[in-house]
Design a protein around this motif. Structure first.
Motif, PDB file in Angstrom:
ATOM      1  N   UNK A 252       0.223  -1.535  -0.197  1.00 44.97           N
ATOM      2  CA  UNK A 252       0.290  -0.397   0.148  1.00 44.97           C
ATOM      3  C   UNK A 252       0.918   1.168  -0.029  1.00 44.97           C
ATOM      4  N   UNK A 253       1.730   1.634   0.041  1.00 43.43           N
ATOM      5  CA  UNK A 253       3.365   2.259   0.305  1.00 43.43           C
ATOM      6  C   UNK A 253       3.031   2.827  -1.760  1.00 43.43           C
ATOM      7  N   UNK A 254       2.146   1.871  -2.182  1.00 43.04           N
ATOM      8  CA  UNK A 254       2.055   2.754  -3.866  1.00 43.04           C
ATOM      9  C   UNK A 254       1.048   3.578  -3.740  1.00 43.04           C
ATOM     10  N   UNK A 255       0.636   3.600  -3.281  1.00 41.57           N
ATOM     11  CA  UNK A 255      -0.513   4.864  -2.575  1.00 41.57           C
ATOM     12  C   UNK A 255       0.293   6.608  -2.633  1.00 41.57           C
ATOM     13  N   UNK A 256       1.387   6.032  -2.356  1.00 41.30           N
ATOM     14  CA  UNK A 256       2.158   7.877  -1.919  1.00 41.30           C
ATOM     15  C   UNK A 256       3.239   8.026  -2.750  1.00 41.30           C
TER      16      UNK A 256
ATOM     17  N   UNK B  10       5.783  11.615   6.661  1.00 31.81           N
ATOM     18  CA  UNK B  10       4.255  10.825   5.818  1.00 31.81           C
ATOM     19  C   UNK B  10       2.910  11.161   6.084  1.00 31.81           C
ATOM     20  N   UNK B  11       2.618  11.778   5.577  1.00 34.86           N
ATOM     21  CA  UNK B  11       0.718  12.293   5.668  1.00 34.86           C
ATOM     22  C   UNK B  11       0.368  11.053   5.487  1.00 34.86           C
ATOM     23  N   UNK B  12      -0.266  10.378   6.159  1.00 32.97           N
ATOM     24  CA  UNK B  12      -0.405   9.330   5.942  1.00 32.97           C
ATOM     25  C   UNK B  12      -2.290   9.421   6.265  1.00 32.97           C
ATOM     26  N   UNK B  13      -2.974   8.098   4.857  1.00 34.31           N
ATOM     27  CA  UNK B  13      -4.309   7.748   4.267  1.00 34.31           C
ATOM     28  C   UNK B  13      -5.064   7.469   5.645  1.00 34.31           C
TER      29      UNK B  13
ATOM     30  N   UNK C 183       9.900   4.540  -4.036  1.00 33.61           N
ATOM     31  CA  UNK C 183      10.347   4.310  -3.576  1.00 33.61           C
ATOM     32  C   UNK C 183      11.590   4.732  -2.456  1.00 33.61           C
ATOM     33  N   UNK C 184      10.304   5.544  -1.900  1.00 37.45           N
ATOM     34  CA  UNK C 184      11.540   5.012  -0.156  1.00 37.45           C
ATOM     35  C   UNK C 184      11.817   3.652   0.479  1.00 37.45           C
TER      36      UNK C 184
ATOM     37  N   UNK D 150       0.064  11.442  -0.474  1.00 40.53           N
ATOM     38  CA  UNK D 150      -0.811  11.122  -1.592  1.00 40.53           C
ATOM     39  C   UNK D 150      -1.499  12.419  -2.362  1.00 40.53           C
ATOM     40  N   UNK D 151      -1.937  12.296  -3.468  1.00 39.83           N
ATOM     41  CA  UNK D 151      -2.573  13.295  -4.399  1.00 39.83           C
ATOM     42  C   UNK D 151      -3.861  13.019  -4.059  1.00 39.83           C
ATOM     43  N   UNK D 152      -4.589  14.216  -4.296  1.00 41.60           N
ATOM     44  CA  UNK D 152      -5.519  14.949  -3.732  1.00 41.60           C
ATOM     45  C   UNK D 152      -6.945  13.442  -4.311  1.00 41.60           C
ATOM     46  N   UNK D 153      -6.887  13.074  -5.147  1.00 40.58           N
ATOM     47  CA  UNK D 153      -7.751  11.623  -5.745  1.00 40.58           C
ATOM     48  C   UNK D 153      -7.973  10.534  -4.466  1.00 40.58           C
ATOM     49  N   UNK D 154      -6.134   9.865  -4.355  1.00 42.33           N
ATOM     50  CA  UNK D 154      -6.774   9.324  -3.207  1.00 42.33           C
ATOM     51  C   UNK D 154      -7.198   9.447  -1.863  1.00 42.33           C
ATOM     52  N   UNK D 155      -6.857  10.992  -1.801  1.00 40.68           N
ATOM     53  CA  UNK D 155      -7.452  11.211  -0.410  1.00 40.68           C
ATOM     54  C   UNK D 155      -8.865  11.508  -0.344  1.00 40.68           C
ATOM     55  N   UNK D 156      -9.286  11.518  -1.337  1.00 44.82           N
ATOM     56  CA  UNK D 156     -10.708  11.995  -1.233  1.00 44.82           C
ATOM     57  C   UNK D 156     -11.667  10.578  -1.392  1.00 44.82           C
ATOM     58  N   UNK D 157     -10.777   9.481  -2.395  1.00 49.60           N
ATOM     59  CA  UNK D 157     -11.750   8.286  -2.396  1.00 49.60           C
ATOM     60  C   UNK D 157     -11.108   8.056  -0.939  1.00 49.60           C
TER      61      UNK D 157
END
Length: 726
Positions: free
Chosen positions: A193-197, A217-220, A202-203, A373-380
């Motif tokens: 799930x790190x791919x969500x960021x 890191x700002x976690x979802x 890469x980290x 994460x990008x805004x689309x991931x955050x909204x979801x």
């Protein structure tokens, strides 16, 4: 620089390890002329060790004017076991005041650690001998000693006090049961799930390749954060290095522990929490020190865990007050892990659902990179957030009658059709505080001026300090006889909701009983901030009540803390795509409320940082709080050689918490009038400020100021980087 024998009371100091630059400022002020080195004289005719007959000992006397090493002779019979790092017992201050103190601690013997063995001493008198080697287990190595010294100097404290926090109490049985053989390193993990960021994969890849990335890191929202930390730890272990994770309390520690066990299996990591008990905690700590365990998960004290070949340090939710130690010299986990990352050149990960101003500063200065994460991931992933402000409450008949607005009732009713509903209340208890309904003047006891509290079942009011009942209260300001709740407690809220939804079970989680998890069946869960249990499948909805109570605190961090607590609760709610809804009862135009609605904690922290930079407030500047009785405080400031760019704010009276509530560090003793000053310096002068305060306090203690050692009426208390400057 001369060193002392434990039986003397001179001014020398010493040590064979590198020390921070700021310590030189202290040493220069007490430097004495050097004396020729000499071989130790035998003590009472005892035979000494043939090689390296001098032990340099750090005695466990947490006072600043004794913050140095003392030389002792090593008897021949202790030569083999008296190695650097072991615990010893020594006689201290023979024929002086220190002996009288020592007898109170156990017949003139006090604890200490051997720092090094030497062939010669620069003390000219006869050396006292080591009395006892408590255990041959070396618990203090050079790396931990250097870290403890750096922390002591940063916070103007003593090395002995820091080591009390860093090294757990000894348990003899644990020494024979601690593991010594490390397991083989695991394979590198999939990023998952790190791919969500944006740069999450890469980290993880950089850690597995032996790199040392630093990130904020700002976690979802959601429960995946524990598994994501576990994958970062696995990647570090795969590179042949160690990892350290520090969380605020035992509940998140258990979640990370479970995630690591699921990924790595048993025996790959240690859990260091106070709940484990003394024996198990010391056994786990020894396994880490011996290198048998390369990964550690723990609460605050674990920040000093002696992990071998440290490759990653992680702190979760750095804004939680549990990360700030309540014992001198009051270190903060975030600052200690930053020191370790810089000293050991290892990776650094500061994570949380929210974002503190200090975390935003790490990104702004370039010390760490953002991991978001990008805004689309955050909204979801985030729930829908709706607000109820003062205007809505004024027009809402239901809110005036029952404290809960109509919107909240509708959200609760709908949410209970699909699962549990979380209700966050700022205070525990029934009705902790009452005020006059007409003029809002706090209701106080006529006997001691303590706060009056309502009781369950309609009983008479009772003082929260002295316990005296008050049956005929009236307001001393306006003469009113009607009361209103300033903040309604969790039990009272649970009672109201239970009457409104009689067929629904109501559970409470707070200081008396903190729930870890709740089932996914419909229920009302009333919780105080920080005690919210995790619901199976997530909460269907959440109510965040009395937002003004958190936002209205007279503290610099009020808005930041309120947003952090709201986001922590809302992160347990299901995403808005499956109906997850949060209602916050607070004025919607306020900045923290808007940040919650947009789910933008980073933007809120960046704006707060910019405002503090304009005003010169921390973390842009460094600050220290010094408190004490007025005369003692004035004398301390007169003798302190503060940096030329220091600004002294105050003095102001220390708020009297009264005899009832728990005392915070630096609070005035009951019945005494204390004052406090804040000393502010610009960036780059923090070390000089800490050194000057430490020197002044050490000189004051050496002069034997009344009460200075015992913390009595003339005590002056120092706290560098105080969490509360309101």
């Amino acid at each position: 620089m001369s060193r002392e024998n434990g039986s003397g009371a001179g001014e020398g100091a010493g040590g064979g390890v590198p020390e921070p630059e700021q310590l030189a400022l202290i040493r220069d002020s007490v430097r004495k002329a050097k004396v020729p080195r000499a071989k130790p004289r035998t003590w009472r005719g005892a035979a000494l060790a043939k090689e390296l007959p001098v032990a340099r000992v750090l005695v466990d006397k947490g006072v600043l004017h004794l913050d140095r090493y003392f030389d002792y002779a090593v008897p021949e019979e202790l030569d083999e076991v008296a190695q650097p790092g072991v615990r010893v017992r020594v006689r201290f201050g023979a024929g002086s005041r220190n002996v009288r103190e020592g007898r109170r601690e156990g017949g003139g013997l006090i604890d200490g650690f051997i720092v090094e063995r030497c062939a010669e001493t620069d003390y000219t008198g006869p050396l006292a001998a080591l009395a006892q080697v408590v255990s041959p287990e070396p618990v203090l190595d050079s790396g931990l000693l250097e870290l403890a010294r750096a922390v002591a100097d940063r916070y103007a404290g003593s090395l002995a006090d820091v080591l009390q926090l860093a090294i757990p109490p000894r348990h003899g049985r644990a020494e024979s049961r601690a593991a010594s053989t490390p397991p083989p390193p695991p394979a590198a993990p999939d990023p998952g799930s790190w791919r969500r960021y944006g740069h999450g994969a890469d980290f993880v890849g950089a850690l597995a390749a032996g790199g040392s990335p630093r990130a904020v890191w700002t976690a979802l929202p959601g429960p995946q954060w524990a598994e994501e930390i576990a994958r970062a730890v696995q990647a570090t272990l795969a590179s042949g290095r160690g990892a350290l994770v520090v969380v605020p309390t035992g509940r998140p520690a258990a979640r990370v522990d479970a995630a690591l066990t699921a990924l790595l299996g048993e025996g790959q990591h240690a859990l260091l929490t106070a709940d484990a008990g003394q024996e198990r905690r010391y056994r786990e700590w020894l396994s880490v020190r011996r290198g048998a365990v390369r990964a550690v998960v723990g609460t605050r004290a674990a920040m000093f865990a002696p992990v071998r070949d440290l490759g990653l340090v992680v702190i979760w939710d750095d804004g939680d007050p549990n990360h700030s130690d309540d014992h001198a010299p009051f270190p903060h986990v975030r600052e200690v892990l930053e020191l370790r990352a810089a000293r050991d050149k290892c990776g650094f990960l500061l994570g949380g659902w929210s974002c503190t101003v200090e975390a935003a500063q790490l990104v702004e200065t370039g010390w760490a990179a953002p991991l978001v994460a990008d805004r689309e991931q955050v909204r979801g992933a985030a729930p829908l957030v709706r607000t109820v402000g003062d205007g809505d409450l004024a027009r809402d008949e239901a809110a005036r009658a029952a404290r809960l607005p109509t919107l909240a009732w509708r959200v609760v009713r709908e949410g209970l059709k699909h699962g549990p509903v979380l209700v966050q209340v700022p205070r525990r208890g029934y009705v902790p505080r009452l005020a006059c309904e007409r003029c809002r003047e706090p209701a106080r006891c006529r006997r001691c001026a303590g706060p009056l509290e309502a009781q369950e079942g309609g009983a008479a009011l009772r003082c929260g300090w002295c316990g005296v009942a008050e049956a005929e209260w009236h307001c001393g300001s306006c003469g009113g006889f009607r009361l209103r709740a300033q903040v309604v407690g969790a039990r009272r809220t649970a009672e109201e909701l239970g009457r409104a939804f009689p067929a629904v079970p109501v559970r409470t989680s707070g200081r008396e009983q903190v729930l870890d998890t709740v089932p996914g069946a419909p229920a009302l869960v009333v919780s105080t901030p920080g005690a919210e249990p995790v619901a199976e499948g997530g909460y269907a909805a959440a109510l965040l009540l009395d937002g003004w109570a958190m936002l209205g605190r007279p503290d610099l961090r009020a808005g930041e803390d309120a947003l952090r607590r709201w986001i922590a609760a809302a992160s347990l709610v299901r995403p808005q795509g499956v109906g997850g809804t949060v209602v916050v009862v607070a004025e919607p135009t306020l900045r923290p409320v808007q940040a919650l609605v947009r789910w933008d904690p980073v933007g809120h922290a960046v704006r707060e940082l910019a405002e503090r930079a304009e005003l010169g407030f921390p973390p842009v500047s460094r600050m220290a709080a010094v408190s004490g009785p007025p005369e003692a405080l004035a004398g301390f400031l007169a003798g302190a050689e503060l940096p030329p760019d220091a600004v002294v704010l105050g003095p102001v009276p220390v708020r009297d918490a009264g005899p009832g509530p728990a005392r915070r560090p630096g609070a005035a003793p009951v019945g005494e009038q204390w004052e406090r000053v804040l000393i502010r310096v610009p960036p780059g002068s923090g070390a000089a400020l800490a050194a000057s305060l430490k020197t002044a306090q050490a000189a004051r203690m050496a002069r034997g100021a009344k009460g200075a050692r015992e913390g009595g009426a003339e005590a002056v208390r120092i706290r560098v980087d105080p969490p509360d400057i309101g």
